[in-house]
Design a protein around this motif. Structure first.
Motif, PDB file in Angstrom:
ATOM      1  N   SER A  68       3.745  -8.496   2.450  1.00  7.90           N
ATOM      2  CA  SER A  68       3.925  -7.887   1.130  1.00  7.90           C
ATOM      3  C   SER A  68       2.826  -6.887   0.797  1.00  7.90           C
ATOM      4  O   SER A  68       3.009  -6.023  -0.066  1.00  7.90           O
ATOM      5  CB  SER A  68       3.972  -8.984   0.059  1.00  7.90           C
ATOM      6  OG  SER A  68       2.801  -9.788   0.112  1.00  7.90           O
ATOM      7  N   GLU A  69       1.681  -6.988   1.481  1.00 10.88           N
ATOM      8  CA  GLU A  69       0.569  -6.076   1.229  1.00 10.88           C
ATOM      9  C   GLU A  69       0.649  -4.814   2.081  1.00 10.88           C
ATOM     10  O   GLU A  69      -0.124  -3.876   1.859  1.00 10.88           O
ATOM     11  CB  GLU A  69      -0.756  -6.794   1.521  1.00 10.88           C
ATOM     12  CG  GLU A  69      -0.995  -8.033   0.685  1.00 10.88           C
ATOM     13  CD  GLU A  69      -2.241  -8.777   1.109  1.00 10.88           C
ATOM     14  OE1 GLU A  69      -3.219  -8.756   0.326  1.00 10.88           O
ATOM     15  OE2 GLU A  69      -2.251  -9.363   2.216  1.00 10.88           O
ATOM     16  N   LEU A  70       1.541  -4.792   3.047  1.00 13.62           N
ATOM     17  CA  LEU A  70       1.597  -3.690   4.002  1.00 13.62           C
ATOM     18  C   LEU A  70       2.337  -2.463   3.470  1.00 13.62           C
ATOM     19  O   LEU A  70       2.291  -1.399   4.090  1.00 13.62           O
ATOM     20  CB  LEU A  70       2.268  -4.155   5.294  1.00 13.62           C
ATOM     21  CG  LEU A  70       1.525  -5.223   6.100  1.00 13.62           C
ATOM     22  CD1 LEU A  70       2.376  -5.668   7.294  1.00 13.62           C
ATOM     23  CD2 LEU A  70       0.173  -4.701   6.567  1.00 13.62           C
ATOM     24  N   PHE A  71       3.032  -2.606   2.346  1.00  6.57           N
ATOM     25  CA  PHE A  71       3.815  -1.485   1.815  1.00  6.57           C
ATOM     26  C   PHE A  71       2.928  -0.414   1.194  1.00  6.57           C
ATOM     27  O   PHE A  71       3.345   0.744   1.096  1.00  6.57           O
ATOM     28  CB  PHE A  71       4.810  -1.987   0.763  1.00  6.57           C
ATOM     29  CG  PHE A  71       5.997  -2.696   1.326  1.00  6.57           C
ATOM     30  CD1 PHE A  71       7.224  -2.057   1.440  1.00  6.57           C
ATOM     31  CD2 PHE A  71       5.909  -4.017   1.748  1.00  6.57           C
ATOM     32  CE1 PHE A  71       8.338  -2.705   1.953  1.00  6.57           C
ATOM     33  CE2 PHE A  71       7.013  -4.679   2.272  1.00  6.57           C
ATOM     34  CZ  PHE A  71       8.225  -4.022   2.379  1.00  6.57           C
ATOM     35  N   GLY A  72       1.726  -0.787   0.766  1.00  4.66           N
ATOM     36  CA  GLY A  72       0.873   0.175   0.071  1.00  4.66           C
ATOM     37  C   GLY A  72       1.566   0.684  -1.180  1.00  4.66           C
ATOM     38  O   GLY A  72       2.158  -0.098  -1.930  1.00  4.66           O
ATOM     39  N   PRO A  73       1.559   2.004  -1.424  1.00  5.31           N
ATOM     40  CA  PRO A  73       2.188   2.536  -2.634  1.00  5.31           C
ATOM     41  C   PRO A  73       3.698   2.716  -2.513  1.00  5.31           C
ATOM     42  O   PRO A  73       4.345   3.176  -3.459  1.00  5.31           O
ATOM     43  CB  PRO A  73       1.507   3.907  -2.803  1.00  5.31           C
ATOM     44  CG  PRO A  73       1.208   4.328  -1.397  1.00  5.31           C
ATOM     45  CD  PRO A  73       0.853   3.062  -0.659  1.00  5.31           C
ATOM     46  N   HIS A  74       4.269   2.349  -1.362  1.00  2.00           N
ATOM     47  CA  HIS A  74       5.679   2.604  -1.102  1.00  2.00           C
ATOM     48  C   HIS A  74       6.532   1.357  -1.302  1.00  2.00           C
ATOM     49  O   HIS A  74       6.038   0.231  -1.285  1.00  2.00           O
ATOM     50  CB  HIS A  74       5.867   3.111   0.327  1.00  2.00           C
ATOM     51  CG  HIS A  74       5.061   4.327   0.644  1.00  2.00           C
ATOM     52  ND1 HIS A  74       5.293   5.566   0.065  1.00  2.00           N
ATOM     53  CD2 HIS A  74       3.999   4.502   1.483  1.00  2.00           C
ATOM     54  CE1 HIS A  74       4.431   6.439   0.534  1.00  2.00           C
ATOM     55  NE2 HIS A  74       3.631   5.826   1.392  1.00  2.00           N
ATOM     56  N   ASP A  75       7.829   1.572  -1.444  1.00  2.14           N
ATOM     57  CA  ASP A  75       8.795   0.473  -1.496  1.00  2.14           C
ATOM     58  C   ASP A  75       9.533   0.305  -0.175  1.00  2.14           C
ATOM     59  O   ASP A  75      10.336  -0.623  -0.028  1.00  2.14           O
ATOM     60  CB  ASP A  75       9.823   0.716  -2.609  1.00  2.14           C
ATOM     61  CG  ASP A  75       9.203   0.650  -3.995  1.00  2.14           C
ATOM     62  OD1 ASP A  75       8.272  -0.152  -4.183  1.00  2.14           O
ATOM     63  OD2 ASP A  75       9.629   1.418  -4.876  1.00  2.14           O
ATOM     64  N   THR A  76       9.304   1.217   0.760  1.00  9.76           N
ATOM     65  CA  THR A  76       9.966   1.176   2.062  1.00  9.76           C
ATOM     66  C   THR A  76       8.914   1.101   3.161  1.00  9.76           C
ATOM     67  O   THR A  76       7.868   1.752   3.066  1.00  9.76           O
ATOM     68  CB  THR A  76      10.836   2.428   2.263  1.00  9.76           C
ATOM     69  OG1 THR A  76      11.865   2.462   1.261  1.00  9.76           O
ATOM     70  CG2 THR A  76      11.496   2.421   3.644  1.00  9.76           C
ATOM     71  N   MET A  77       9.214   0.318   4.198  1.00  6.68           N
ATOM     72  CA  MET A  77       8.275   0.157   5.304  1.00  6.68           C
ATOM     73  C   MET A  77       9.032   0.096   6.625  1.00  6.68           C
ATOM     74  O   MET A  77      10.066  -0.559   6.736  1.00  6.68           O
ATOM     75  CB  MET A  77       7.457  -1.127   5.129  1.00  6.68           C
ATOM     76  CG  MET A  77       6.495  -1.416   6.277  1.00  6.68           C
ATOM     77  SD  MET A  77       5.364  -2.774   5.909  1.00  6.68           S
ATOM     78  CE  MET A  77       6.504  -4.169   5.821  1.00  6.68           C
ATOM     79  N   ILE A  78       8.494   0.787   7.625  1.00  8.62           N
ATOM     80  CA  ILE A  78       9.020   0.752   8.989  1.00  8.62           C
ATOM     81  C   ILE A  78       8.024  -0.008   9.858  1.00  8.62           C
ATOM     82  O   ILE A  78       6.832   0.313   9.867  1.00  8.62           O
ATOM     83  CB  ILE A  78       9.196   2.169   9.562  1.00  8.62           C
ATOM     84  CG1 ILE A  78      10.085   3.017   8.655  1.00  8.62           C
ATOM     85  CG2 ILE A  78       9.764   2.114  10.973  1.00  8.62           C
ATOM     86  CD1 ILE A  78      10.070   4.502   9.010  1.00  8.62           C
TER      87      ILE A  78
END
Length: 239
Positions: A68-78
């Motif tokens: 959950s912390e890996l998204f940073g300022p985004h709502d999408t993550m690859i």
């Protein structure tokens, strides 16, 4: 329709090239249509765990970080699963050449979405490889100790019996796999959105099972050449 004409080209060349150009335009439209259908997908299943990964922190020491912390300022993550587990003496050459190409794009990509490369090796080993390759812009994470790889097919452990047979995974054997997975955060929850599943799909006669070509500059550049990719050539980690 007017077309380019290069010095000293024959009429036969121009006719053949124009016909190919028409097919290339159709292919572009098909790629855009498929991308639109991908964007229109409903949210997939909610992620079952807030997986704990390991990364190198600002103090250059290993630190735990939750998904959950890996998204940073985004709502999408690859997340890209990299075939470099502790049992491998060297990384998968196919994954490595792909990441060589993606590293430069990563600083642009992360303006729009979070992006991380995950692998089973300890984080110190992954960072040593990154220094050796000259990777400067990608975030590398270790999945050692969590079950992300199995759940999202970064390895073969949770393939069904039918899928293991289809994918030629012997009974009692498992290995890491390469796959892109996209996740979406909405209303405080994380959902799977899309994965590059073609590598695991039913084989199609005459087609390779590859699934990440659209992100691969090497294969796309070679496809422009008269020799193409070649029948047997494959990139190596070192030459």
């Amino acid at each position: 329709m007017e077309h380019l004409q290069y010095p000293n080209e024959s009429e036969g060349y121009r006719i053949a090239r124009n016909r190919l150009l028409e097919e290339e335009i159709k292919l572009r439209a098909q790629i855009e249509a498929v991308a639109a259908r991908r964007r229109a997908l409903p949210l997939g299943g909610e992620v079952p765990w807030d997986y704990v990964f390991e990364r190198i922190g600002d103090n250059l020491m290993p630190q735990k970080v939750r998904m959950s912390e890996l998204f940073g300022p985004h709502d999408t993550m690859i997340l890209y699963s990299f075939m470099y587990g502790p049992e491998r003496d060297s990384p998968c050459s196919g994954c490595t050449h792909l990441l060589d190409g993606i590293d430069g794009a990563a600083r642009h990509l992360t303006q729009r979405a979070a992006f991380h490369v995950v692998a089973k090796s300890p984080i110190a080993r992954l960072m040593a490889l990154a220094r050796e390759r000259g990777w400067q812009h990608m975030s590398l994470l270790s999945t050692a100790g969590n079950c992300y790889d199995g759940d999202y097919f970064g390895d073969t452990t949770k393939l069904s019996k039918a899928m293991r047979l289809q994918h030629s995974v012997p009974v009692g054997k498992n290995w890491d796999e390469t796959i892109f997975n996209v996740f979406k955060k909405r209303n405080g929850k994380i959902h799977h959105f899309w994965g590059s599943e073609m590598a695991f799909a039913r084989p199609v006669p005459g087609q390779h099972h590859r699934a990440g070509d659209m992100a691969d500059p090497l294969w796309n550049l070679l496809d422009m050449t008269p020799e193409g990719r070649g029948e047997t050539w494959f990139p190596e980690v070192e030459y």
